[in-house]
Design a protein around this motif. Structure first.
Motif, PDB file in Angstrom:
ATOM      1  N   HIS A 181       0.834  -1.203   0.000  1.00 34.46           N
ATOM      2  CA  HIS A 181       0.000   0.000   0.000  1.00 34.46           C
ATOM      3  C   HIS A 181       0.869   1.253   0.000  1.00 34.46           C
ATOM      4  O   HIS A 181       2.102   1.197   0.129  1.00 34.46           O
ATOM      5  CB  HIS A 181      -0.941   0.001   1.215  1.00 34.46           C
ATOM      6  N   GLY A 182       0.194   2.386  -0.147  1.00 33.06           N
ATOM      7  CA  GLY A 182       0.883   3.667  -0.109  1.00 33.06           C
ATOM      8  C   GLY A 182       1.182   4.077   1.316  1.00 33.06           C
ATOM      9  O   GLY A 182       1.063   3.282   2.260  1.00 33.06           O
ATOM     10  N   THR A 183       1.551   5.338   1.500  1.00 30.44           N
ATOM     11  CA  THR A 183       1.867   5.818   2.846  1.00 30.44           C
ATOM     12  C   THR A 183       1.744   7.338   2.896  1.00 30.44           C
ATOM     13  O   THR A 183       1.906   8.013   1.871  1.00 30.44           O
ATOM     14  CB  THR A 183       3.298   5.415   3.250  1.00 30.44           C
ATOM     15  N   ASN A 184       1.446   7.840   4.061  1.00 29.69           N
ATOM     16  CA  ASN A 184       1.464   9.286   4.271  1.00 29.69           C
ATOM     17  C   ASN A 184       2.755   9.723   4.949  1.00 29.69           C
ATOM     18  O   ASN A 184       2.874  10.866   5.409  1.00 29.69           O
ATOM     19  CB  ASN A 184       0.244   9.726   5.083  1.00 29.69           C
ATOM     20  N   GLU A 185       3.728   8.799   5.022  1.00 32.56           N
ATOM     21  CA  GLU A 185       5.048   9.091   5.590  1.00 32.56           C
ATOM     22  C   GLU A 185       6.126   8.649   4.593  1.00 32.56           C
ATOM     23  O   GLU A 185       6.815   7.635   4.787  1.00 32.56           O
ATOM     24  CB  GLU A 185       5.229   8.365   6.923  1.00 32.56           C
ATOM     25  N   PRO A 186       6.280   9.366   3.495  1.00 29.37           N
ATOM     26  CA  PRO A 186       7.224   8.924   2.450  1.00 29.37           C
ATOM     27  C   PRO A 186       8.661   8.832   2.938  1.00 29.37           C
ATOM     28  O   PRO A 186       9.463   8.089   2.360  1.00 29.37           O
ATOM     29  CB  PRO A 186       7.059  10.004   1.364  1.00 29.37           C
ATOM     30  N   TRP A 187       9.017   9.579   3.985  1.00 27.44           N
ATOM     31  CA  TRP A 187      10.387   9.515   4.508  1.00 27.44           C
ATOM     32  C   TRP A 187      10.724   8.157   5.136  1.00 27.44           C
ATOM     33  O   TRP A 187      11.892   7.849   5.356  1.00 27.44           O
ATOM     34  CB  TRP A 187      10.596  10.618   5.547  1.00 27.44           C
TER      35      TRP A 187
END
Length: 393
Positions: A181-187
């Motif tokens: 899945h995606g993420t809201n914390e790309p770092w």
């Protein structure tokens, strides 16, 4: 009357015993003769083997008469098939896997997407932390969802799709409660931080989501050694940390050489260099050598040219076979003879190589570099001095 039958039966039994003894004796004689014949043949072959001093490669079928010991345990110098992209599996395993698949290697935190058995792209990912590891094994994409809602474990809280949703905007489930899945914390991409899911940067997961259908195979492996070959043929190796503590034995040079062999790549790097990469264990890819396609007079040959340490090395057997000519390999002197010319040679991965310049000494011609095809082409129409050209048909 009964005594008469009894005597007759005893005579028949006695004759049968004598006959069986005679048959057993004859069988023993035959077996002894066969064994002695085989032994004499082996002795004769061993004598012939010891007496041979050079290796002669015939252009028809690469017939080889070996001297000393066969190269890598074989009396034939064989070409290994190159494996495109990541060399994480042997060619045999590659053929058994579905043409469209996802391969995730946990120590390197990479996701490789294959289509039609070709590596399309490698993506960096984040994986499960040691306390909640990402599962290892074979799975399939069971369910896909755009704008998923998140149901936190052991909580009645529900997080709808949006910037606060840690699943991002795409979900591809490969096992119950586990997904890509995606993420809201790309770092966090590139780390081991999740509860076991595989996180991708949002642009990457949206791209992959469109490319993979439901039912796509997902293969999650745990390999500290990662070998890559990019579109320009650059082969690199990385040694990655044992995140989950599953590797009982340290990585060795022999293990790396074996993986290169599995991937169809001859090892052109000294053991000391490989040992240095193991010791440093930087967790990044280290360039080893470069693989170039190889053509002669417009015909693509099966064995590539290898670029290493500022030199291009050419598989001379492939050239000799193309021109239907013979090449003599003196293993003791490490010399190659052809058309009354002598050049140095060496064997790597069961293939005999000479430098690109020395190929011209043996066969003449001119080299052309085609960068767009990552290909060296030899245009040669005069074979040696006073010989006419042969062309593959």
């Amino acid at each position: 009357m009964e005594q008469g039958y009894s005597r007759l039966l005893k005579k028949k039994q006695k004759k049968a015993i004598q006959l069986s003894k005679q048959i057993a004796f004859v069988q023993y004689i035959i077996a002894t003769v066969i064994s002695l014949s085989i032994l004499l043949c082996l002795v004769w072959l061993g004598w012939q083997y010891e007496g041979t001093r050079v290796t002669v490669a015939k252009s028809s079928g690469h017939q080889v008469i070996t001297s000393q010991q066969p190269v890598a345990g074989s009396s034939y110098l064989q070409a290994f098939p190159m494996v495109d992209g990541v060399a994480g599996a042997s060619a045999t395993l590659k053929g058994a896997l579905p043409a469209c698949r996802i391969v995730i290697n946990l120590p390197s935190r990479t996701l490789d997407f294959y289509n039609e058995n070709q590596l399309v792209k490698t993506y960096p990912v984040a994986i499960g932390k040691p306390a909640t590891p990402t599962p290892i094994g074979s799975f399939t994409i069971r369910y896909k969802e755009i704008n998923p809602w998140w149901y936190p474990p052991r909580s009645k809280k529900v997080v709808p799709s949006g910037p606060d949703n840690p699943l991002g905007y795409r979900w591809m489930e490969f096992a119950p409660l586990y997904g890509i899945h995606g993420t809201n914390e790309p770092w966090a991409i590139g780390g081991w931080v999740s509860n076991g899911c595989v996180r991708m940067a949002e642009p990457d997961v949206e791209e992959l989501f469109e490319a993979v259908p439901k039912g796509t195979g997902v293969y999650i492996q745990y390999d500290l050694v990662r070998i890559e070959k990019n579109p320009m043929g650059e082969v690199s190796i990385g040694i990655y940390p044992d995140i989950y503590g599953l590797k009982r034995q340290p990585v060795t040079v022999l293990e790396i050489e074996h993986k290169l062999l599995e991937a169809g790549m001859p090892n052109f790097v000294d053991a000391s260099i490989l040992q240095g990469i193991i010791v440093q264990r930087k967790g990044q890819q280290n360039p080893l050598f470069q693989v170039h396609n190889f053509k002669v007079n417009g015909v693509l040959l099966p064995d590539p040219i290898i670029a290493s340490q500022g030199q291009n090395f050419v598989p001379i057997w492939a050239v000799a076979n193309f021109f239907h000519t013979d090449v003599v390999w003196d293993e003791q002197q490490q010399l190659v003879y052809s058309h009354q010319q002598v050049v140095p040679g060496f064997v790597k991965g069961q293939i005999l190589y000479v430098t690109q310049q020395d190929v011209q000494s043996l066969f003449g011609g001119m080299w052309l570099w085609k960068e767009i095809d990552n290909c060296w082409e030899l245009s040669a129409f005069a074979i040696g001095k006073g010989s006419s050209a042969g062309q593959q048909k």
